[in-house]
Scaffold this motif. Structure first.
Motif, PDB file in Angstrom:
ATOM      1  N   HIS A  29      34.485  68.908  21.028  1.00  0.00           N
ATOM      2  CA  HIS A  29      34.926  68.000  19.970  1.00  0.00           C
ATOM      3  C   HIS A  29      34.914  66.533  20.416  1.00  0.00           C
ATOM      4  O   HIS A  29      34.628  65.651  19.625  1.00  0.00           O
ATOM      5  N   PHE A  30      35.256  66.264  21.670  1.00  0.00           N
ATOM      6  CA  PHE A  30      35.479  64.894  22.100  1.00  0.00           C
ATOM      7  C   PHE A  30      34.243  64.216  22.661  1.00  0.00           C
ATOM      8  O   PHE A  30      33.915  63.107  22.272  1.00  0.00           O
ATOM      9  N   CYS A  31      33.564  64.858  23.585  1.00  0.00           N
ATOM     10  CA  CYS A  31      32.432  64.177  24.230  1.00  0.00           C
ATOM     11  C   CYS A  31      31.105  64.489  23.548  1.00  0.00           C
ATOM     12  O   CYS A  31      30.062  64.012  23.975  1.00  0.00           O
ATOM     13  N   ARG A  32      31.129  65.277  22.537  1.00  0.00           N
ATOM     14  CA  ARG A  32      29.939  65.636  21.754  1.00  0.00           C
ATOM     15  C   ARG A  32      28.874  66.350  22.584  1.00  0.00           C
ATOM     16  O   ARG A  32      27.694  66.308  22.259  1.00  0.00           O
ATOM     17  N   MET A  60      33.683  74.354  29.677  1.00  0.00           N
ATOM     18  CA  MET A  60      34.655  73.266  29.762  1.00  0.00           C
ATOM     19  C   MET A  60      34.740  72.674  31.168  1.00  0.00           C
ATOM     20  O   MET A  60      35.115  71.517  31.333  1.00  0.00           O
ATOM     21  N   LYS A  61      34.387  73.430  32.204  1.00  0.00           N
ATOM     22  CA  LYS A  61      34.466  72.932  33.575  1.00  0.00           C
ATOM     23  C   LYS A  61      33.546  71.744  33.815  1.00  0.00           C
ATOM     24  O   LYS A  61      33.816  70.916  34.670  1.00  0.00           O
ATOM     25  N   GLU A  62      32.457  71.664  33.079  1.00  0.00           N
ATOM     26  CA  GLU A  62      31.505  70.572  33.251  1.00  0.00           C
ATOM     27  C   GLU A  62      31.894  69.319  32.472  1.00  0.00           C
ATOM     28  O   GLU A  62      31.260  68.283  32.602  1.00  0.00           O
ATOM     29  N   CYS A  63      32.934  69.386  31.679  1.00  0.00           N
ATOM     30  CA  CYS A  63      33.349  68.262  30.837  1.00  0.00           C
ATOM     31  C   CYS A  63      34.155  67.252  31.654  1.00  0.00           C
ATOM     32  O   CYS A  63      34.943  67.622  32.526  1.00  0.00           O
ATOM     33  N   ALA A  64      33.978  65.976  31.356  1.00  0.00           N
ATOM     34  CA  ALA A  64      34.741  64.930  32.038  1.00  0.00           C
ATOM     35  C   ALA A  64      36.209  64.959  31.633  1.00  0.00           C
ATOM     36  O   ALA A  64      37.066  64.457  32.352  1.00  0.00           O
TER      37      ALA A  64
END
Length: 131
Positions: A29-32, A60-64
């Motif tokens: 949702h946030f980083c697209r 999700m682990k790869e998300c900032a």
């Protein structure tokens, strides 16, 4: 039988071998961020017995914005990763053409129909005129 207990409806507890569609779609949702992966590729990488919930965590682990990211300081009201699988709890295939989905009932009817022409309104007469 409730909607969550239907055998073909995938949930977070569904194993990858029981996932009903060929493509697994993940989004944030946030980083697209987003990605589509074939079922066979995910099964070769993670094994056929991994759950869909575990695959979402791996995405999700790869998300900032992941809450367990060591480079990120914990924040009380900070953004967190919004990773999800688009096809969980979805009863119909994601790639079904619109023509094959059947008819849909649209709420409303004649009482909610917009008028075709604006209604006439009464014009005020000027004081002292003969019109």
């Amino acid at each position: 039988m409730s909607r969550q207990e239907l055998p073909g409806l995938p949930t977070e507890a569904t194993m990858l071998r029981d996932f009903p569609w060929v493509v697994v779609r993940m989004r944030c949702h946030f980083c697209r961020r987003g990605g589509d992966a074939r079922l066979a590729v995910l099964a070769a990488k993670h094994g056929p017995y991994v759950t869909m919930g575990r695959l979402v965590v791996e995405f999700m682990k790869e998300c900032a914005w992941a809450p367990w990211n060591p480079t990120r300081r914990p924040q009380k009201y900070g953004m967190k990763c919004g990773g999800y699988c688009m096809d969980l709890r979805r009863p119909d295939p994601p790639d079904l053409p619109p023509g094959m989905q059947g008819l849909q009932l649209i709420e409303g009817g004649l009482s909610e129909k917009l008028p075709a022409a604006p209604a006439e309104f009464e014009r005020r007469k000027r004081v002292g005129s003969d019109d």
